[in-house]
Each structure stands twice: as structure tokens, then as C-alpha cells.
Design an enzyme around this catalytic site. Structure first.
Site, short mmCIF file in Angstrom:
data_model
loop_
_atom_site.label_atom_id
_atom_site.label_comp_id
_atom_site.label_asym_id
_atom_site.label_seq_id
_atom_site.Cartn_x
_atom_site.Cartn_y
_atom_site.Cartn_z
CG ASP A 171 -3.61 3.57 -2.45
OD1 ASP A 171 -4.61 2.86 -2.64
OD2 ASP A 171 -3.36 4.12 -1.38
CD GLU A 172 -5.38 -0.81 -0.44
OE1 GLU A 172 -5.50 -1.82 0.27
OE2 GLU A 172 -6.32 -0.04 -0.66
CG ASP B 285 -1.80 1.13 1.39
OD1 ASP B 285 -3.01 0.92 1.47
OD2 ASP B 285 -1.31 2.27 1.42
#
Length: 419
Positions: free
Chosen positions: A105-106, A10
DNA sequence: TCTGGGGTCCTAGGACCC
DNA sequence: TCTGGGGTCCTAGGACCC
């Protein structure tokens, strides 16, 4: 337990960090990124968090104090974030093929290294992403996705890696995590669980299966099993085609007139149709919605669902039908703040084409026109070629007062180092 | 003046059919 | 007093995620 390890990678403060990569002078300063229309805060630098600014805070409420603390605000720049995301994902794929892009974003990874190497492998990964993209990531390791998520939360505190696979005291770690921080437990379930004396992840993992099934559906039960180390959610590497595509936005200002509302509507339909064609689908139904501000004294909101005369991905047809829907739900004399369209009942355009029995209305000619439209858009930008309905001036467009340059995707906005 | 946007899944209940 | 039962499809609503 099998040797499989899930890793959740993350990016830390993703949007804010993306801005800082190109503005290193802003490192260490309070920084926020705002939602569309510069409405509320969607990302914060650690310094902004320290000022007590919350996620979702309306910007106009905190602006004065924030600017007095030397804070800097950015409008959201999704072109930039999307491209930075791609770079991070590409980097992760150099470590393993088993990557699921979970959000911008992960990513979930499956690591198959021998146990003793896991943590150092994860640290190497952090370092590589840092060097190649300028962004920092945290990594959580666990026997299931839910445990990897939870480990990632713990990793944020220690700024780095948290390994729940080889953890001396998993029960202790779980008992530290509030139940509403568990992946799959939102505020509603959090309150419900609290009222039954379940306050942390450890207590949830020990809850009665039947009780959980009854109060939180099968999804809740899977979460509980995952907390116990029984994997219920696998890695999903191939992105499934979307089942619905939504475009809805607030206007930059109030709109009252029907004819004027049809412009943003047509524009959103056009954008949604482009996404529709990109995944090779046609839409069988659409929902059109309209609303005033929720906070308006004279509030009105309505929507209508329409089964389309035939499945299509043709922007012109979709715009026509959407406008007809809008005429049904529009009421005069309201101060409208948003409208939207949702394309649903999506099916594959190829399936449509190969049907021998019925002649498809979304025929070769229409497909060819859309192909050209998409090619022109790719080359010359969204506004190069558009339907008249979308309007010319577009005064209703959202505000984006402080957007940063699209450093990585536009030649005319590339970062200049020397002049 | 100013309060985001885009998704997924599950369940209950109604309509309809045989 | 008695008033079928099961399957499917659709929708609305509720919960969650980032």
C-alpha cells in the site's frame, strides 16, 4: 539542496478501504480486517480506531464489544488487496516513471517538478487515485526518503498532503514527531533513545554521529543523516529477486500426528516453490520448522536447516526433502499449531543451466514438468493439480470465516449491481 | 476455542585456512 | 612470563519494515 523531491504515497487504511470500495454501505461504520486464521486485527477503519481497537489486537478478545458497536469484521482477502494495489501503482506510474513499490500500500516516487508546483502536483495525484480506484491516499514530500515518510505521517493528520521541502518550520515539524515514529526506529531503539534523552525526531537529527554509529549500527546513522536532509537511501525501481521465500501458517486446528503434519508442510513447500520458479530461481537450502502455540503449557518449537543435495525448483524433490527434515524435528504427543518452510541460498536457474562443467540435476525434463504444473495452476487454480502429499481434505486449513468475494479477479465473484 | 505472515540488513563470534 | 595474525565463510541473534 538539489531539486529532487521524494514523495511517499500511502493508502489510508488500505485493507479496510479496499473492502469499503465494494461495500459502500459500510462507510462510516467500524470495520476491521483480520489476519490469517481470523486471529488478530491487521487493519481498521477510522471508526474502529475511534473505538480503541489496536493493531494486532486478538479478535476473540474484542469481538463481543466490537459487534455490540455494530462493527463488521472481514477475513483478509489478499487476492483483492493485491489487485487493488496493482491499480494504485499503475495510476502512480502515469505521473512518473520513477516509482518504487515499497509495500502493498505504499510507494516512493521521485518528483522533479519545479518547487512551487510540488504541492499542487501531489494534490492532483491524490484526486486521480481517488477517482480511478476509489481509494484515498496521503502524500508526504521531503528531501530524503526518511523525511518523505515523516511528512506522510503528518499528512495523515491533515488528510492529504504534507510538504516538508517548502515548510516554513521544519525543526518545529520534526520536534512534533516522537522518535519511535521515525522510519527505521522501532520500539527497542525508541526505548534506548528515550533513556538518553532523545524523544523526538529533531533531537535524533542532532545526535552525535559516533554515538549513533556505536549504538545503532550504520543503519541508524543513515537514518540520522537522512533526517538532516542528506539522502542515503536511493529509489529502488527494479525489485531485487528475493533471497529467501517463507511459507508458514497456523493450522485451523491442532495437529498431533506426523503424517498429518506432512500435508500442510507439503502444501507450503508447493506454494513456496511456485514463487521460487516465478522469479527464476532455484533453492540451495531449506529450513523446516514446527511449533505448538506459544501460549501452550507444553510448548515445543524446533527447526532444522538443510543444505539440499542439489539446487532445485522441482516441487516434488523439495517436498521429499522437507518431509525428511520434518521427521527429524517432530516429537510425538505435542499439540502442534503451525509449521513452515523457508527456501534459501537462492540462485538463478539460468546460471545452473549454463554450467558446462557439472551436469545440473534440475534438468530439462524436470523444468518441463514444472512448467506444465504452473500453467495448469494459472488457468485452473491452486488446487487443480497437486502432489498427493498435500492431502485431499485439508482439515488443517486455516479459518477464513468472513472473507469477502474476490470482486476483481474472479468472474464468479464479480460485484452484481442489478439482478 | 480463539494471539498473523513475510521479508531485509547488520554484527558478533566460531570454525577453518594459510 | 611468554602463547600470531589476517581473511573468509557460516550461523545465530537482534533490530527493523509493512
Amino acid at each position: 539542496m538539489s531539486g529532487v523531491c521524494f514523495a511517499l504515497v500511502d493508502c489510508n487504511n488500505f485493507y479496510a478501504s479496499c473492502e469499503q470500495v465494494f461495500r459502500p454501505d459500510l462507510r462510516g461504520r467500524p470495520m476491521v480486517v483480520l489476519s490469517n486464521n481470523d486471529g488478530c486485527v491487521v487493519a481498521r477503519s477510522p471508526e474502529a480506531k475511534a473505538l480503541g481497537i489496536g493493531l494486532g489486537d486478538p479478535y476473540f478478545k474484542i469481538r463481543y464489544a466490537f459487534e455490540r458497536s455494530e462493527g463488521v469484521a472481514f477475513s483478509s482477502n489478499y487476492t483483492l488487496y493485491g489487485d487493488m494495489s496493482r491499480r494504485v501503482m499503475d495510476t502512480l506510474r502515469t505521473f512518473t516513471d520513477e516509482v518504487e513499490e515499497y509495500s502493498i500500500d505504499e510507494a516512493f516516487l521521485v518528483l522533479r517538478d519545479p518547487l512551487p508546483d510540488l504541492s499542487s502536483r501531489a494534490r492532483t495525484l491524490c484526486g486521480t487515485v481517488r477517482r480511478w480506484t476509489g481509494l484515498t491516499v496521503s502524500v508526504g514530500l521531503g528531501a530524503t526518503k526518511t523525511l518523505a515518510k515523516l511528512a506522510n505521517r503528518l499528512a495523515k493528520k491533515e488528510a492529504g498532503v504534507c510538504n516538508l521541502i517548502e515548510h516554513g518550520d521544519i525543526r518545529g515539524a520534526l520536534s512534533e514527531v516522537p522518535v519511535e515514529d521515525v522510519w527505521g526506529i522501532g520500539p527497542r531503539y525508541g526505548r534506548m533513545l528515550a533513556s538518553h534523552g532523545i524523544a523526538n525526531a529533531l533531537q535524533l537529527s542532532e545526535a552525535d554521529d559516533q554515538w549513533v554509529r556505536r549504538h545503532m549500527t550504520v543503519l541508524g546513522l543513515r537514518t540520522v543523516l537522512e533526517l538532516r536532509g542528506i539522502s542515503c537511501f536511493g529509489l529502488d525501481q527494479t525489485p531485487q529477486p528475493k533471497k529467501s521465500i517463507v511459507r508458514s501458517r497456523q493450522f485451523g486446528r491442532v495437529v498431533v500426528d506426523l503424517e498429518e503434519i506432512l500435508e500442510p508442510l507439503a502444501s507450503y513447500v508447493s506454494a513456496a516453490a511456485r514463487v521460487l520458479r516465478m522469479q527464476g530461481s532455484v533453492a540451495g537450502a531449506m529450513r523446516v520448522s514446527i511449533a505448538t502455540s506459544r501460549f501452550d503449557e507444553y510448548a515445543y518449537a524446533n527447526s532444522t536447516l538443510r543444505t539440499l543435495p542439489w539446487p532445485t525448483a522441482h516441487t516434488g524433490e523439495l517436498i521429499d526433502w522437507a518431509c525428511q527434515c520434518m521427521r527429524q524435528i517432530y516429537r510425538p504427543n505435542f499439540a502442534y499449531r503451525r509449521c513452515g518452510v523457508m527456501l534459501t541460498a537462492l540462485t538463478s536457474a539460468d546460471m545452473l543451466q549454463t554450467s558446462l562443467v557439472t551436469q545440473s540435476h534440475y534438468d530439462e525434463k524436470k523444468r518441463a514438468v514444472m512448467k506444465i504444473l504452473d500453467a495448469v495452476t494459472r488457468q485452473w487454480g491452486e488446487r487443480a493439480l497437486h502432489f498427493a502429499r498435500e492431502g485431499v481434505g485439508q482439515e488443517w486449513r486455516m479459518r477464513q470465516g468472513c472473507r469477502s468475494p474476490r470482486y476483481t479477479t474472479r468472474w464468479d465473484e464479480v460485484l452484481v449491481v442489478f439482478t
